[in-house]
Design an enzyme around this catalytic site. Structure first.
Site, PDB file in Angstrom:
ATOM      1  N   HIS A 268      -3.329   7.305   2.010  1.00 55.53           N
ATOM      2  CA  HIS A 268      -3.716   6.007   1.461  1.00 55.53           C
ATOM      3  C   HIS A 268      -5.121   5.689   1.981  1.00 55.53           C
ATOM      4  O   HIS A 268      -5.406   5.863   3.164  1.00 55.53           O
ATOM      5  CB  HIS A 268      -2.717   4.943   1.917  1.00 55.53           C
ATOM      6  CG  HIS A 268      -3.203   3.549   1.695  1.00 55.53           C
ATOM      7  ND1 HIS A 268      -3.720   3.138   0.480  1.00 55.53           N
ATOM      8  CD2 HIS A 268      -3.290   2.481   2.522  1.00 55.53           C
ATOM      9  CE1 HIS A 268      -4.085   1.869   0.581  1.00 55.53           C
ATOM     10  NE2 HIS A 268      -3.851   1.452   1.804  1.00 55.53           N
TER      11      HIS A 268
ATOM     12  N   CYS B 201       0.820  -1.230   0.000  1.00 52.89           N
ATOM     13  CA  CYS B 201       0.000   0.000   0.000  1.00 52.89           C
ATOM     14  C   CYS B 201       0.850   1.274   0.000  1.00 52.89           C
ATOM     15  O   CYS B 201       0.373   2.336  -0.381  1.00 52.89           O
ATOM     16  CB  CYS B 201      -0.940   0.011   1.197  1.00 52.89           C
ATOM     17  SG  CYS B 201      -2.086  -1.370   1.197  1.00 52.89           S
TER      18      CYS B 201
ATOM     19  N   ASN C 146     -10.130  -0.014  -0.608  1.00 51.28           N
ATOM     20  CA  ASN C 146      -8.667   0.053  -0.509  1.00 51.28           C
ATOM     21  C   ASN C 146      -8.067  -0.503  -1.803  1.00 51.28           C
ATOM     22  O   ASN C 146      -8.128  -1.705  -2.048  1.00 51.28           O
ATOM     23  CB  ASN C 146      -8.211  -0.755   0.707  1.00 51.28           C
ATOM     24  CG  ASN C 146      -6.703  -0.719   0.918  1.00 51.28           C
ATOM     25  OD1 ASN C 146      -5.953  -0.287   0.038  1.00 51.28           O
ATOM     26  ND2 ASN C 146      -6.250  -1.190   2.065  1.00 51.28           N
TER      27      ASN C 146
HETATM   28  N1  ACO Z   1     -18.811  -8.444   8.128  1.00 43.15           N
HETATM   29  C1  ACO Z   1     -19.376  -8.684   9.317  1.00 43.15           C
HETATM   30  N2  ACO Z   1     -18.682  -9.040  10.399  1.00 43.15           N
HETATM   31  C2  ACO Z   1     -17.350  -9.142  10.268  1.00 43.15           C
HETATM   32  C3  ACO Z   1     -16.694  -8.898   9.043  1.00 43.15           C
HETATM   33  C4  ACO Z   1     -17.489  -8.542   7.952  1.00 43.15           C
HETATM   34  N3  ACO Z   1     -16.974  -8.281   6.744  1.00 43.15           N
HETATM   35  N4  ACO Z   1     -15.370  -9.076   9.220  1.00 43.15           N
HETATM   36  C5  ACO Z   1     -15.192  -9.412  10.509  1.00 43.15           C
HETATM   37  N5  ACO Z   1     -16.384  -9.459  11.141  1.00 43.15           N
HETATM   38  C6  ACO Z   1     -16.650  -9.779  12.533  1.00 43.15           C
HETATM   39  C7  ACO Z   1     -15.547 -10.569  13.183  1.00 43.15           C
HETATM   40  O1  ACO Z   1     -15.672 -11.953  12.878  1.00 43.15           O
HETATM   41  C8  ACO Z   1     -15.762 -10.272  14.634  1.00 43.15           C
HETATM   42  O2  ACO Z   1     -16.821 -11.093  15.101  1.00 43.15           O
HETATM   43  P1  ACO Z   1     -16.736 -11.750  16.568  1.00 43.15           P
HETATM   44  O3  ACO Z   1     -16.655 -10.578  17.511  1.00 43.15           O
HETATM   45  O4  ACO Z   1     -18.007 -12.514  16.630  1.00 43.15           O
HETATM   46  O5  ACO Z   1     -15.492 -12.577  16.547  1.00 43.15           O
HETATM   47  C9  ACO Z   1     -16.266  -8.830  14.640  1.00 43.15           C
HETATM   48  O6  ACO Z   1     -16.710  -8.577  13.293  1.00 43.15           O
HETATM   49  C10 ACO Z   1     -15.197  -7.826  15.005  1.00 43.15           C
HETATM   50  O7  ACO Z   1     -14.009  -8.155  14.266  1.00 43.15           O
HETATM   51  P2  ACO Z   1     -12.705  -7.302  14.385  1.00 43.15           P
HETATM   52  O8  ACO Z   1     -11.686  -7.876  13.494  1.00 43.15           O
HETATM   53  O9  ACO Z   1     -12.353  -7.122  15.821  1.00 43.15           O
HETATM   54  O10 ACO Z   1     -13.244  -5.907  13.833  1.00 43.15           O
HETATM   55  P3  ACO Z   1     -12.523  -4.529  13.805  1.00 43.15           P
HETATM   56  O11 ACO Z   1     -13.345  -3.532  14.502  1.00 43.15           O
HETATM   57  O12 ACO Z   1     -11.084  -4.640  14.186  1.00 43.15           O
HETATM   58  O13 ACO Z   1     -12.619  -4.171  12.258  1.00 43.15           O
HETATM   59  C11 ACO Z   1     -11.185  -4.154  10.355  1.00 43.15           C
HETATM   60  C12 ACO Z   1     -11.998  -5.011  11.325  1.00 43.15           C
HETATM   61  C13 ACO Z   1     -12.144  -3.271   9.593  1.00 43.15           C
HETATM   62  C14 ACO Z   1     -10.451  -5.068   9.392  1.00 43.15           C
HETATM   63  C15 ACO Z   1     -10.201  -3.312  11.157  1.00 43.15           C
HETATM   64  O14 ACO Z   1      -9.450  -4.101  12.029  1.00 43.15           O
HETATM   65  C16 ACO Z   1      -9.296  -2.541  10.277  1.00 43.15           C
HETATM   66  O15 ACO Z   1      -9.681  -1.625   9.623  1.00 43.15           O
HETATM   67  N6  ACO Z   1      -7.998  -2.887  10.253  1.00 43.15           N
HETATM   68  C17 ACO Z   1      -7.063  -2.274   9.395  1.00 43.15           C
HETATM   69  C18 ACO Z   1      -6.904  -3.169   8.246  1.00 43.15           C
HETATM   70  C19 ACO Z   1      -6.649  -2.464   6.968  1.00 43.15           C
HETATM   71  O16 ACO Z   1      -7.130  -1.392   6.691  1.00 43.15           O
HETATM   72  N7  ACO Z   1      -5.905  -3.126   6.168  1.00 43.15           N
HETATM   73  C20 ACO Z   1      -5.665  -2.654   4.866  1.00 43.15           C
HETATM   74  C21 ACO Z   1      -4.315  -2.964   4.433  1.00 43.15           C
HETATM   75  S1  ACO Z   1      -3.138  -2.122   5.398  1.00 43.15           S
HETATM   76  C22 ACO Z   1      -3.381  -0.601   5.012  1.00 43.15           C
HETATM   77  O17 ACO Z   1      -3.738  -0.337   3.920  1.00 43.15           O
HETATM   78  C23 ACO Z   1      -3.181   0.380   6.085  1.00 43.15           C
END
Ligand code: ACO
Length: 323
Positions: A250, A113, A280
């Site tokens: 980004h 990224c 993204n």
């Molecule tokens: N739809 C519904 N529920 C979901 C989904 C989905 N697509 N994905 C995960 N869940 C559920 C999980 O299973 C979990 O359920 P549980 O509590 O029953 O186990 C719940 O949602 C919470 O999951 P978390 O992973 O804790 O959710 P979080 O609030 O951390 O959000 C996310 C997840 C959006 C991926 C977040 O961690 C994030 O934005 N991380 C950064 C990742 C990123 O942007 N990466 C891109 C590449 S790196 C970069 O570009 C910077």
């Protein structure tokens, strides 16, 4: 001194839009969950015949048109991508050929990224070193082709697309009033390699592999890493957040962008946000956002613009430039 000044910009997106509602039909997710956690409402997904090189070529042609130039005026092409058409030759060389160029040289940069930030910084070094006069810098990706479409924790986050900038050599005074790239702050730390990676490759599995991510871990590191490199870019130039006209981050996640802007005391009306429309798109997200904000007249000649990204590796970086 020689500066690398923005001469043109362009972008290209696949034809097909996929909304959150459409994803609800194939994975256990909801529009509400995706919008609340990420800000993403839709993404563009490449169809048959659309590849990283074809999108990159379209973005390059748009940037050439915008600059009033032709491929004959370009002497270097740098493509930032983690989703090349082929393991080799480089996508940049593929695009060079698509543009009908047999002069100059072309290569890819791979920093996930952060790729576009690395590519702009690399182009600047080539220009200031006298090795190139006009560089086509492209960020192009088809992340849809490395996603596990059964994994709801990753497949809802990404999209495809391409954007391009043309940077050209111009005389500057050596002050921050100069147009062009003013500084770059680049970092990487491979100890985080297992938090965001692709589980295949030519030398390990002999397959392309699929993206794997510990989303929470990435989130935990993102804001701190992003603000560190932005602060470093301000410090290197003696500029401040108050002087900034635009932050072009980004586009990974609305919450990461808002968290970074808040920590830096940059008001959200100075932040370009396209994650809702594009998702993204990895190395393509910054040039896509630049093309939107320069295209609609928000970013104007002379504006102070900060580009920043963080991604797999981890890699992270910022570029400060005057548009
Ligand atoms: N739809 C519904 N529920 C979901 C989904 C989905 N697509 N994905 C995960 N869940 C559920 C999980 O299973 C979990 O359920 P549980 O509590 O029953 O186990 C719940 O949602 C919470 O999951 P978390 O992973 O804790 O959710 P979080 O609030 O951390 O959000 C996310 C997840 C959006 C991926 C977040 O961690 C994030 O934005 N991380 C950064 C990742 C990123 O942007 N990466 C891109 C590449 S790196 C970069 O570009 C910077």
């Amino acid at each position: 001194m020689i500066r690398s000044v923005v001469r043109g910009f362009g972008a290209a997106l696949p034809k097909r839009v996929v909304t959150n509602r459409e994803l609800e039909e194939t994975v256990d997710t909801s529009d509400e969950w995706i919008v609340q956690r990420t800000g993403i409402k839709q993404r563009y997904i490449a169809g048959e015949g659309e590849t990283t090189a074809s999108l990159g070529e379209a973005a390059a042609r748009a940037a050439l048109d915008n600059a009033g130039l032709t491929p004959a005026d370009i002497d270097l092409i740098i493509v930032a991508t983690s989703t090349p058409d082929n393991t080799f030759p480089a996508t940049a060389v593929n695009i060079q050929n698509r543009l009908g160029m047999t002069h100059g040289f072309a290569f890819d940069v791979q920093a996930v990224c952060t790729g576009f930030v690395y590519a702009v910084a690399t182009a600047d070094v080539y220009i200031r070193g006298g090795l190139a006069k006009r560089v086509l810098v492209i960020g192009a990706e088809t992340f849809s082709r490395i996603l596990d479409w059964t994994d709801r924790t990753t497949c809802v986050l990404f999209g495809d697309g391409a954007g391009a900038l043309i940077l050209e050599a111009a005389e500057g005074e050596g002050t921050t009033d100069d147009r062009g790239v003013l500084t770059a702050s680049l970092r990487s730390d491979g100890s985080h390699k297992d938090k965001l990676y692709v589980d295949g490759g030519p030398s390990t599995t002999g397959t392309v592999g699929q993206l794997r991510m510990e989303g929470r871990e990435v989130f935990k590191h993102a804001v701190g890493m992003i603000t560190d490199v932005i602060d470093a870019a301000f410090a290197a130039t003696g500029t401040t957040a108050e002087q900034l006209d635009w932050l072009v981050p980004h586009q990974a996640n609305r919450r990461i962008i808002e968290g970074s802007a808040k920590k830096l005391s940059i008001p959200m009306d100075k932040v370009v946000m396209t994650v809702d429309q594009h998702g993204n798109t990895s190395a393509a997200s910054i040039p896509l956002a630049l093309a939107v904000a320069a295209g609609d007249g928000r970013i104007k000649k002379g504006d102070l613009v900060m580009l920043e990204a963080m991604g797999g590796g981890f890699t992270w970086g910022a570029v400060l430039l005057r548009w």
